[in-house]
Scaffold this active site. Sequence first.
Site, short mmCIF file in Angstrom:
data_model
loop_
_atom_site.label_atom_id
_atom_site.label_comp_id
_atom_site.label_asym_id
_atom_site.label_seq_id
_atom_site.Cartn_x
_atom_site.Cartn_y
_atom_site.Cartn_z
N ASP A 48 47.48 -11.02 44.64
CA ASP A 48 47.88 -11.00 43.23
C ASP A 48 48.05 -9.56 42.75
O ASP A 48 48.46 -9.32 41.60
CB ASP A 48 46.92 -11.81 42.34
CG ASP A 48 45.50 -11.29 42.36
OD1 ASP A 48 45.21 -10.35 43.14
OD2 ASP A 48 44.66 -11.81 41.59
N SER A 49 47.80 -8.59 43.64
CA SER A 49 48.14 -7.19 43.35
C SER A 49 49.65 -7.08 43.08
O SER A 49 50.12 -6.08 42.56
CB SER A 49 47.74 -6.28 44.52
OG SER A 49 48.27 -6.77 45.74
N LYS A 117 43.24 -17.54 48.93
CA LYS A 117 42.09 -16.65 48.71
C LYS A 117 41.59 -16.84 47.28
O LYS A 117 42.39 -16.90 46.35
CB LYS A 117 42.47 -15.20 48.96
CG LYS A 117 41.33 -14.21 48.66
CD LYS A 117 41.55 -12.84 49.25
CE LYS A 117 42.46 -11.95 48.47
NZ LYS A 117 41.98 -11.63 47.10
N GLU A 119 38.65 -15.38 44.43
CA GLU A 119 37.74 -14.27 44.15
C GLU A 119 36.43 -14.77 43.55
O GLU A 119 36.42 -15.67 42.71
CB GLU A 119 38.40 -13.30 43.16
CG GLU A 119 39.55 -12.52 43.75
CD GLU A 119 40.09 -11.44 42.82
OE1 GLU A 119 39.42 -11.08 41.83
OE2 GLU A 119 41.20 -10.94 43.10
N GLU A 187 35.49 -5.93 49.03
CA GLU A 187 36.25 -4.83 48.42
C GLU A 187 35.32 -3.84 47.72
O GLU A 187 34.43 -4.21 46.97
CB GLU A 187 37.26 -5.42 47.40
CG GLU A 187 38.09 -4.34 46.72
CD GLU A 187 39.36 -4.86 46.06
OE1 GLU A 187 39.69 -6.05 46.19
OE2 GLU A 187 40.03 -4.03 45.39
O1 KIV Z 1 45.62 -8.73 45.70
C1 KIV Z 1 45.39 -8.04 46.69
O2 KIV Z 1 46.26 -7.31 47.17
C2 KIV Z 1 44.04 -8.14 47.28
C3 KIV Z 1 43.53 -7.15 48.26
C4 KIV Z 1 42.39 -7.67 49.05
C5 KIV Z 1 44.44 -6.40 49.13
O3 KIV Z 1 43.34 -9.01 46.92
#
Ligand code: KIV
Length: 286
Positions: A48-49, A117, A119, A187
């Site tokens: 989500d970056s 993924k 968080e 992270e």
């Molecule tokens: O959103 C992202 O790019 C991430 C990192 C772990 C690279 O969550």
Amino acid sequence: MKKIEKITINSIKKFKNRNRKITALTAYDYSTAKILDEAAIDIILVGDSLAMVALGHETTHPVTLEDMLYHTKAVSRGVQRALIIADMPFLSYQAGLNEALNNAGRFIKEAGAHAVKLEGGYEHIIEVTKRCTESGIPVLGHLGFTPQFLLTIGGYNVQGKNLEVTEKILEQAHRLEEAGTFGLVLEMVPEESAKTITENINIPTIGIGAGRFCSGQILVTDDITGKYGDFTPKFARKYADVASVVREAVTSYKNDVLIGDFPSDVEVFKLDEDEKKRLAMLKPEK
Ligand code: KIV
């Protein structure tokens, strides 16, 4: 033709057991994903970056589920070998188990992802993880600094700087492992803390700013290629200066157009001789 051996979550687990480091990078589009796949990167994360790097937002918060699905589809069209993991965006998995499961399922059913993924390590994330894995959706966890919690964390701060916080992360890691996560992104965690966490869980850890002792490493591709220049974290190594290369190329193009040097004779289409003669006889109506 040589058969491509696809990376699966089992390959990722095996790499950890054989002490073979796991390589991971982000991609948000077809052509970048294709390059990463050709370079045999194991995991391609549609992070989500992309909110910041590709869409120009200040944080990851504004990116929508539809944005993430759209970019995951583009990435999956470019990948033959890598494991594709899609980040579930902010508030697409926190509001209820059914909604979370349906949203996670869209990444698999519609966008070609192999895993999602999530968080954080709070109770509701553990429940979602369990529900997803028990429904056939592999989940990669993400602990330490978790950008979706930026406002409650209060800034881009290293996590796990003392024993108490490291113990808390380790406890969450254990619970996520029990819930079925096949791996864990760590992270911005001091490397000693990340080492202890890595040594005390069975699933692989993939570090980003978490030192040398994780089972693998992940970085944002635009940071390592020097394409994204708004902010470069301390832990990102810059392997190229793509922004300068692109800037030089487009400046040369602009100058060539301005002085009439582009296009040249070989960069145009031509009529054959007969058509040329016919065109010469054309008398446009006044
Ligand atoms: O959103 C992202 O790019 C991430 C990192 C772990 C690279 O969550």
